[in-house]
Design a protein around this motif. Sequence first.
Motif, PDB file in Angstrom:
ATOM      1  N   PRO A   1     -15.165 -26.688 -25.474  1.00 28.29           N
ATOM      2  CA  PRO A   1     -15.576 -27.727 -25.562  1.00 28.29           C
ATOM      3  C   PRO A   1     -17.116 -27.842 -25.349  1.00 28.29           C
ATOM      4  O   PRO A   1     -17.272 -26.946 -23.970  1.00 28.29           O
ATOM      5  N   ARG A   2     -17.865 -28.266 -25.866  1.00 30.14           N
ATOM      6  CA  ARG A   2     -18.565 -28.947 -25.139  1.00 30.14           C
ATOM      7  C   ARG A   2     -18.765 -29.604 -23.739  1.00 30.14           C
ATOM      8  O   ARG A   2     -18.088 -31.162 -23.881  1.00 30.14           O
ATOM      9  N   LYS A   3     -18.470 -29.950 -22.890  1.00 36.04           N
ATOM     10  CA  LYS A   3     -18.465 -31.092 -21.836  1.00 36.04           C
ATOM     11  C   LYS A   3     -20.381 -31.330 -21.150  1.00 36.04           C
ATOM     12  O   LYS A   3     -20.877 -30.798 -21.357  1.00 36.04           O
ATOM     13  N   PRO A   4     -19.450 -32.291 -20.623  1.00 35.04           N
ATOM     14  CA  PRO A   4     -21.587 -32.889 -20.109  1.00 35.04           C
ATOM     15  C   PRO A   4     -22.119 -32.440 -19.012  1.00 35.04           C
ATOM     16  O   PRO A   4     -20.415 -32.477 -18.222  1.00 35.04           O
ATOM     17  N   GLN A   5     -22.869 -31.628 -18.711  1.00 39.74           N
ATOM     18  CA  GLN A   5     -23.396 -31.737 -17.673  1.00 39.74           C
ATOM     19  C   GLN A   5     -23.338 -32.700 -16.760  1.00 39.74           C
ATOM     20  O   GLN A   5     -24.118 -33.748 -17.007  1.00 39.74           O
ATOM     21  N   ILE A   6     -23.716 -32.101 -15.410  1.00 41.23           N
ATOM     22  CA  ILE A   6     -23.853 -32.867 -14.307  1.00 41.23           C
ATOM     23  C   ILE A   6     -25.324 -32.691 -13.803  1.00 41.23           C
ATOM     24  O   ILE A   6     -25.765 -31.695 -13.808  1.00 41.23           O
ATOM     25  N   THR A   7     -25.277 -34.509 -13.759  1.00 34.95           N
ATOM     26  CA  THR A   7     -26.902 -34.349 -13.116  1.00 34.95           C
ATOM     27  C   THR A   7     -27.934 -34.020 -12.171  1.00 34.95           C
ATOM     28  O   THR A   7     -26.527 -33.901 -10.597  1.00 34.95           O
ATOM     29  N   HIS A   8     -28.560 -33.972 -11.632  1.00 40.11           N
ATOM     30  CA  HIS A   8     -29.098 -33.786 -10.165  1.00 40.11           C
ATOM     31  C   HIS A   8     -28.910 -35.457  -9.115  1.00 40.11           C
ATOM     32  O   HIS A   8     -28.715 -34.515  -8.045  1.00 40.11           O
ATOM     33  N   GLU A   9     -28.734 -35.847  -9.411  1.00 40.03           N
ATOM     34  CA  GLU A   9     -29.024 -36.287  -8.525  1.00 40.03           C
ATOM     35  C   GLU A   9     -27.363 -37.474  -8.860  1.00 40.03           C
ATOM     36  O   GLU A   9     -27.049 -37.467  -7.484  1.00 40.03           O
TER      37      GLU A   9
END
Length: 157
Positions: A118-126
């Motif tokens: 499943p597609r999941k939101p990736q963690i941003t650098h911030e």
Amino acid sequence: MGKKAVSIDTKKGIILLRDTGMCQHEISRKLNVSRMCVRQTIRKFNELHTTATKPGVGRPFKMTRRQKRAIKLQQLRDDTLSLNDLVRYAQASLNLYISRQTVSRILREFDLVSYVSPRKPQITHEQRRCRIFWCYKHLSWTGTDWSNVIFSDEANF
């Protein structure tokens, strides 16, 4: 059919013992191989004058081990790739035209299964920076400090 192949050294030993005048029955008993093996080894040596086995028969492999590893690595790098994506990768990057079944078989060789995760939101650098900062801030907490904390996140990860 279920017998193990005889080594080249054993075959050479059969030929040497035959040249010394030993009969096939004695050779098979001495080297602990079947009489049929001794008979076939002598017959092949008389025909071909060598104890080496022929190279394997059948269609040669279309892919090298390196190409198989490249497909495996591509799957490990991005687990959201489908079989069709890996086929397109093989065509574009490896100049290799293979089917979905072949890709699936290659992944099974490496104990991988292909499924579309499943597609999941990736963690941003911030977000990553904030999480690391939070970890360093709470690094020195003791067990009693953590016993006062209630984690209420009910997300399934």
